[in-house]
Design a protein around this motif. Structure first.
Motif, PDB file in Angstrom:
ATOM      1  N   SER A 270       0.854  -1.183   0.000  1.00 44.96           N
ATOM      2  CA  SER A 270       0.000   0.000   0.000  1.00 44.96           C
ATOM      3  C   SER A 270       0.897   1.241   0.000  1.00 44.96           C
TER       4      SER A 270
ATOM      5  N   GLU B 132      -7.222  -1.713   1.035  1.00 39.72           N
ATOM      6  CA  GLU B 132      -6.903  -2.259   2.351  1.00 39.72           C
ATOM      7  C   GLU B 132      -8.166  -2.748   3.064  1.00 39.72           C
TER       8      GLU B 132
ATOM      9  N   LYS C  62      -9.002  -6.617   4.430  1.00 34.98           N
ATOM     10  CA  LYS C  62      -9.314  -6.911   5.835  1.00 34.98           C
ATOM     11  C   LYS C  62     -10.700  -7.537   5.989  1.00 34.98           C
TER      12      LYS C  62
ATOM     13  N   THR D  84      -0.987  -9.547   4.943  1.00 32.96           N
ATOM     14  CA  THR D  84      -0.104  -8.546   5.538  1.00 32.96           C
ATOM     15  C   THR D  84      -0.113  -7.346   4.607  1.00 32.96           C
ATOM     16  N   ILE D  85      -0.310  -6.153   5.158  1.00 35.61           N
ATOM     17  CA  ILE D  85      -0.318  -4.927   4.358  1.00 35.61           C
ATOM     18  C   ILE D  85       0.913  -4.109   4.720  1.00 35.61           C
TER      19      ILE D  85
ATOM     20  N   ARG E  85       3.027  -0.640   4.143  1.00 33.78           N
ATOM     21  CA  ARG E  85       2.921   0.753   3.702  1.00 33.78           C
ATOM     22  C   ARG E  85       4.313   1.398   3.683  1.00 33.78           C
TER      23      ARG E  85
ATOM     24  N   GLN F 257      -1.746  -7.946   9.916  1.00 35.72           N
ATOM     25  CA  GLN F 257      -1.383  -6.649  10.464  1.00 35.72           C
ATOM     26  C   GLN F 257      -0.976  -5.706   9.336  1.00 35.72           C
ATOM     27  N   THR F 258      -1.096  -4.409   9.636  1.00 37.56           N
ATOM     28  CA  THR F 258      -0.692  -3.361   8.705  1.00 37.56           C
ATOM     29  C   THR F 258       0.489  -2.624   9.315  1.00 37.56           C
TER      30      THR F 258
END
Length: 263
Positions: free
Chosen positions: A161, A196, A200, A209-210, A212, A257-258
């Motif tokens: 992201s 995102e 989710k 898993t994101i 950024r 998690q992000t």
């Protein structure tokens, strides 16, 4: 045109893929030659968890992911918009672990052709600069990707992201910097936030898993980064982001998690 037969699951010994491997300045390569890989050449222990689909593979970050995955002996499938001017070396294009298919991430049928047998999906898709048709490509394609993953039982997903999405916008920037940053990237950030939220939404079916990253640049691999330092909005090399992605693929330390990543 190269015909490669690769095992996708232990229950299916071989499956044919038509692979287009052509890069700029690669005219000296032979136009056709047969390659057949038998299932017996691979043991289940060496194959398990080693098949990944990289989306956005011809972008500058996606290329780094493909390079590092091949170096780590992963079997990499790349779905690309076009097979012209591929950003891979002739050595990489000759690598039997690299399968390149031309298609669209907005086509469910194209995704179906490359999703079966994968262990994970790494999504590096981003809009092309100055192309308004691509401004919402991330959120539009993500639903097709998730639907195809669920259909084929692929659970692991790593999505790239942007820092600035959601709670990661709380950085040490002046109000003027935030205003102009939002002015130029607002639609992209909105699309990334939609992407995102969509990922989710499927937490019961997708192990996501994101990631950024901060401002990306073409720097060297240093294996140094900061995670979740939201007071920092600095540059980070694409090589380091790709390295973190491969590490997360191995460890699943940030499952569902992000996180932000900066130097």
């Amino acid at each position: 045109m190269i015909k490669i037969q690769l095992p996708l699951t232990p229950s299916k010994k071989t499956r044919s893929y038509s692979v287009i491997k052509r890069a700029a300045h690669s005219s000296i390569l032979p136009s056709t030659f047969p390659i057949t890989l038998n299932f017996e050449d691979f043991t289940p222990s060496t194959m398990r968890g080693k098949h990944i689909l990289v989306l956005g593979a011809t972008g500058r970050l996606g290329t780094q992911v493909v390079n590092q995955a091949l170096d780590a002996s992963y079997h990499v499938t790349a779905l690309v918009r076009s097979d012209s001017n591929l950003p891979f070396t002739r050595y990489q294009l000759r690598n039997p672990n690299l399968v390149i298919r031309v298609g669209s991430v907005l086509s469910r049928s194209d995704l179906e052709k490359v999703m079966e047998g994968q262990d994970a999906v790494i999504n590096c898709i981003g809009p092309r600069l100055f192309n308004n048709n691509d401004i919402d490509i991330c959120s539009r394609s993500q639903q097709y990707i998730i639907d195809s993953m669920i259909h084929h039982g692929v659970r692991r997903l790593i999505v790239v992201s942007l820092q600035g999405v959601g709670d990661s916008s709380n950085t040490r920037l002046s109000s003027m910097q935030k205003f102009f940053g939002r002015l130029f990237t607002g639609k992209i950030l909105d699309d990334k936030e939609m992407q995102e939220n969509l990922v989710k939404k499927y937490s019961d079916q997708i192990d996501w898993t994101i990631v950024r990253p901060g401002r990306l640049f073409n720097g060297n691999l240093t294996n140094q980064w900061k995670l979740n330092d939201n007071l920092s909005y600095t540059k980070i090399s694409r090589a380091n982001v790709a390295c973190f992605i491969m590490k997360e693929l191995r460890t699943s330390a940030w499952l569902k998690q992000t996180l932000t990543i900066n130097t």
